[in-house]
Design a protein around this motif. Structure first.
Motif, PDB file in Angstrom:
ATOM      1  N   VAL A  50      34.518 132.949 -17.998  1.00 28.41           N
ATOM      2  CA  VAL A  50      34.760 132.492 -19.410  1.00 28.41           C
ATOM      3  C   VAL A  50      33.123 132.334 -20.150  1.00 28.41           C
ATOM      4  O   VAL A  50      32.828 132.528 -21.073  1.00 28.41           O
ATOM      5  CB  VAL A  50      35.670 131.245 -19.360  1.00 28.41           C
ATOM      6  N   VAL A  51      32.498 131.218 -19.230  1.00 23.75           N
ATOM      7  CA  VAL A  51      31.260 130.868 -19.730  1.00 23.75           C
ATOM      8  C   VAL A  51      30.244 132.087 -19.853  1.00 23.75           C
ATOM      9  O   VAL A  51      29.435 132.232 -20.844  1.00 23.75           O
ATOM     10  CB  VAL A  51      30.497 129.787 -18.854  1.00 23.75           C
ATOM     11  N   GLY A  52      30.264 133.114 -19.011  1.00 21.35           N
ATOM     12  CA  GLY A  52      29.607 134.214 -18.845  1.00 21.35           C
ATOM     13  C   GLY A  52      29.783 135.187 -20.199  1.00 21.35           C
ATOM     14  O   GLY A  52      29.011 135.649 -20.873  1.00 21.35           O
ATOM     15  N   ILE A  53      31.082 135.370 -20.566  1.00 26.06           N
ATOM     16  CA  ILE A  53      31.743 136.131 -21.771  1.00 26.06           C
ATOM     17  C   ILE A  53      31.558 135.310 -23.082  1.00 26.06           C
ATOM     18  O   ILE A  53      30.978 135.918 -23.975  1.00 26.06           O
ATOM     19  CB  ILE A  53      33.235 136.093 -21.576  1.00 26.06           C
ATOM     20  N   VAL A  54      31.508 133.896 -23.186  1.00 21.62           N
ATOM     21  CA  VAL A  54      31.040 133.191 -24.215  1.00 21.62           C
ATOM     22  C   VAL A  54      29.671 133.583 -24.609  1.00 21.62           C
ATOM     23  O   VAL A  54      29.133 133.548 -25.568  1.00 21.62           O
ATOM     24  CB  VAL A  54      31.145 131.761 -23.935  1.00 21.62           C
ATOM     25  N   GLN A  55      28.608 133.534 -23.454  1.00 18.32           N
ATOM     26  CA  GLN A  55      27.241 133.481 -23.769  1.00 18.32           C
ATOM     27  C   GLN A  55      26.814 135.141 -24.027  1.00 18.32           C
ATOM     28  O   GLN A  55      26.123 135.158 -24.767  1.00 18.32           O
ATOM     29  CB  GLN A  55      26.581 133.217 -22.224  1.00 18.32           C
ATOM     30  N   LEU A  56      27.709 136.140 -23.639  1.00 19.78           N
ATOM     31  CA  LEU A  56      27.561 137.420 -24.075  1.00 19.78           C
ATOM     32  C   LEU A  56      27.975 137.654 -25.682  1.00 19.78           C
ATOM     33  O   LEU A  56      27.206 138.214 -26.123  1.00 19.78           O
ATOM     34  CB  LEU A  56      28.505 138.359 -23.210  1.00 19.78           C
ATOM     35  N   ALA A  57      28.885 136.910 -25.986  1.00 19.00           N
ATOM     36  CA  ALA A  57      29.487 136.880 -27.415  1.00 19.00           C
ATOM     37  C   ALA A  57      28.566 136.137 -28.386  1.00 19.00           C
ATOM     38  O   ALA A  57      28.383 136.636 -29.436  1.00 19.00           O
ATOM     39  CB  ALA A  57      30.895 136.175 -27.270  1.00 19.00           C
ATOM     40  N   ARG A  58      27.802 135.188 -27.972  1.00 17.54           N
ATOM     41  CA  ARG A  58      26.718 134.483 -28.627  1.00 17.54           C
ATOM     42  C   ARG A  58      25.372 135.230 -28.829  1.00 17.54           C
ATOM     43  O   ARG A  58      24.560 134.900 -29.600  1.00 17.54           O
ATOM     44  CB  ARG A  58      26.321 133.105 -28.080  1.00 17.54           C
ATOM     45  N   GLY A  59      25.208 136.534 -28.061  1.00 15.58           N
ATOM     46  CA  GLY A  59      24.359 137.435 -28.074  1.00 15.58           C
ATOM     47  C   GLY A  59      23.176 137.035 -26.957  1.00 15.58           C
ATOM     48  O   GLY A  59      22.161 137.811 -27.254  1.00 15.58           O
ATOM     49  N   GLU A  60      23.538 136.248 -26.229  1.00 17.91           N
ATOM     50  CA  GLU A  60      22.596 136.320 -25.039  1.00 17.91           C
ATOM     51  C   GLU A  60      22.738 137.561 -24.209  1.00 17.91           C
ATOM     52  O   GLU A  60      23.695 137.763 -24.044  1.00 17.91           O
ATOM     53  CB  GLU A  60      22.900 135.010 -24.058  1.00 17.91           C
TER      54      GLU A  60
END
Length: 119
Positions: A50-60
């Motif tokens: 979940v954290v990884g997907i959220v970070q990808l969604a934020r553009g990281e």
């Protein structure tokens, strides 16, 4: 990527591997307590996904590519549950060995995820 979550998940996976390895050395199959431990490690891997997907969604972006990063996240999530189901099929010491191997594989995947993200 949350480095702390990656390291906590890796250490928890190694602890699970050591615990199941100890049971295998005593000729014991996986028991209910082992499955609780597997559930804890799986929840950590799910949180990491979940954290990884959220970070990808934020553009990281990970250093080594988004596709391989997501593939490793999914593999890390599936590793321990698959080993747990396999241990249900083998109700001997080899079931414990299977879970121990799954824990070691998850720990290695965590190190690789850390590298992929750029750690």
């Amino acid at each position: 990527m949350l480095d702390v979550l990656t390291w906590v998940t890796g250490v928890a996976a190694l602890l699970l591997a050591a615990w199941c390895g100890w049971s295998a050395s005593r000729d014991e199959p996986t028991k209910d307590w082992h499955f609780i431990g597997m559930a804890v490690v799986t929840v950590l891997a799910l949180a990491q996904l979940v954290v990884g997907i959220v970070q990808l969604a934020r553009g990281e972006k990970p250093d080594q590519g988004t596709t391989i990063f997501v593939a490793y996240l999914l593999g890390a999530l599936a590793c321990v549950p698959v080993a747990g189901f396999m241990s249900l099929a083998e109700r001997t010491r080899w079931g414990s060995v299977t879970v121990a191997a799954g824990g070691v594989v998850l720990a290695v995947l965590e190190v690789r995820l850390y590298d992929i993200w750029g750690g």
